[in-house]
Each structure stands twice: as C-alpha cells, then as structure tokens.
Design an enzyme around this catalytic site. Structure first.
Site, mmCIF file in Angstrom:
data_model
loop_
_atom_site.group_PDB
_atom_site.id
_atom_site.type_symbol
_atom_site.label_atom_id
_atom_site.label_comp_id
_atom_site.label_asym_id
_atom_site.label_seq_id
_atom_site.Cartn_x
_atom_site.Cartn_y
_atom_site.Cartn_z
ATOM 1 N N CYS A 87 0.840 -1.208 0.000
ATOM 2 C CA CYS A 87 0.000 0.000 0.000
ATOM 3 C C CYS A 87 0.872 1.254 0.000
ATOM 4 O O CYS A 87 1.600 1.517 0.962
ATOM 5 C CB CYS A 87 -0.911 -0.036 1.229
ATOM 6 S SG CYS A 87 -1.761 1.512 1.574
ATOM 7 N N CYS A 90 0.129 3.849 2.734
ATOM 8 C CA CYS A 90 0.590 3.346 4.034
ATOM 9 C C CYS A 90 2.054 3.688 4.261
ATOM 10 O O CYS A 90 2.472 3.979 5.386
ATOM 11 C CB CYS A 90 0.418 1.830 4.110
ATOM 12 S SG CYS A 90 -1.293 1.265 3.992
#
Length: 218
Positions: A87, A90
């Site tokens: 991600c 993230c």
C-alpha cells in the site's frame, strides 16, 4: 660526604614531588567531574522533571491477542495503524505516525497491524481501506483516519488528542497549529479481495428462468 648529602636531599625532594603530582592529577579529575555534574544539573533545570525519553516500546507490531490490552492503556494516547507492504499511502503514513510517537515520549503509543499477516484482526475491526488509523483514549476510540491526509493534518490530530494527558512518566510536547492539507489518499481492497489463507465458499443460485413451484392447496 657532601655528595652523599646532595643525593639524600634530591631523594627526599623527589619523594615529596611525586605524591604532589599524583595529588594534582586527582584534583584535576575531581574538578572535571564536578564541572560535568554542574552542566548536567543545568540541562535538567531547563526541562520538566517529568520529561521522559522516547522508548522503542512505544512502537509495537500487534497480533490479534495483543489488541485489547494495547488499546486499553491508561494515561496515554494509543494509535493503531492498519497497513500493508503493498500500500503506497501506508508507506507515507507510517513514518509520520512514528514521528508523532517520538515527538510525545512516553505519551503516544503506536501499534502496527499488517492486514496481510493479521487478517482476522483486520476483518474483526471492519477494515476495508488502508491506511486505517484508529486513535484511542482509555480504551475508547475517539477518532479515525482512513487514507493519508498529509503529514501536517496527521500530526495536528494526534497533538490535539494528546493535549491534556499528563502521565507521571512523560512530558507534553508543544502543539503548533497547522492547516489541514489535501484530500486523503486511500487504497481500497480490490473487489473480492480475501486475506491470504482464506477462501470464499461458492453459493449456487437457481437459473433466472426457473419458476418457483406452485403453492400446494390445503
């Protein structure tokens, strides 16, 4: 005989000089230690007595069994970051949350949950998009961030909730007002995504052209 007398005088003089030199070294050592002690006192005088140092224990990788106890920590702000290695948002959020923990030593505790490794915990907490960040006070969720809204917005929110918490072992960090930034970035799970190791059971549907059986008469 005079020469022997000179030798005796010289020996006595050397015998007195050596202890004197040793005494000077000890005195210099004591003066140096005293100076260092005074500097240390000056540093402590300029900081609150309750100021704690950042500890690596403020950042933890959480498993399902760790979660209830971690979020129930008292006199602290608990932040849980649901994330994954793949991600991109993230990877932006993670370092900012770690910075927030370091900016609030002994006060902000960060728990990291990898949704690929702790998929049962992520499912139980209703995580559908990452990064998903939960903020807890005394075991109760007080706020949530889904996506990455920018470093300033994240730090501002954590500082807001950390304000007023004064555990005996920690100090409080100054809060600098900032303006929220751009639209949050969030990476949604793909349609039909299942965590590794899980499978979805097939559900057979009747053909669309099949009529239901007629109701039987009583």
């Amino acid at each position: 005989m005079f020469k022997n007398f000179q030798r005796c005088v010289l020996s006595v003089a050397l015998g007195l000089a050596v202890p004197a030199l040793v005494g000077c070294d000890k005195l210099n050592t004591l003066k140096s230690a005293k100076a260092k002690l005074e500097k240390l006192k000056e540093r402590k005088a300029g900081a609150p007595d309750s100021l704690a140092e950042f500890s690596s224990s403020q950042i933890s990788d959480l498993k399902q069994a760790d979660y209830p106890g971690f979020i129930s920590r008292k006199n602290a702000l608990v932040v849980v970051d649901f994330h994954a290695e793949w991600c991109a948002p993230c990877k932006q959020m993670g370092p900012v949350l770690e910075k927030a923990a370091k900016d609030h030593p002994g006060l902000v505790f960060l728990g990291k949950v990898d949704v690929d490794h702790a998929h049962e915990l992520a499912a139980a907490q209703g995580v559908s998009g990452i990064p998903d960040v939960r903020i807890y006070k005394d075991g109760k969720e007080v706020d949530r961030m889904v996506g990455f809204p920018g470093e300033q917005a994240v730090l501002e929110k954590i500082a807001k909730y950390a304000k007023g918490i004064n555990p005996a072992s920690s100090g409080t960090a100054a809060v600098t007002p900032v303006q929220p930034t751009a639209k949050p970035e969030v990476e949604q799970f793909s349609k039909g995504w299942l965590p590794p190791g899980m499978s979805r059971g097939e559900v057979k549907q009747p053909p669309s052209n099949q009529r239901p059986p007629p109701a039987q008469k009583p």
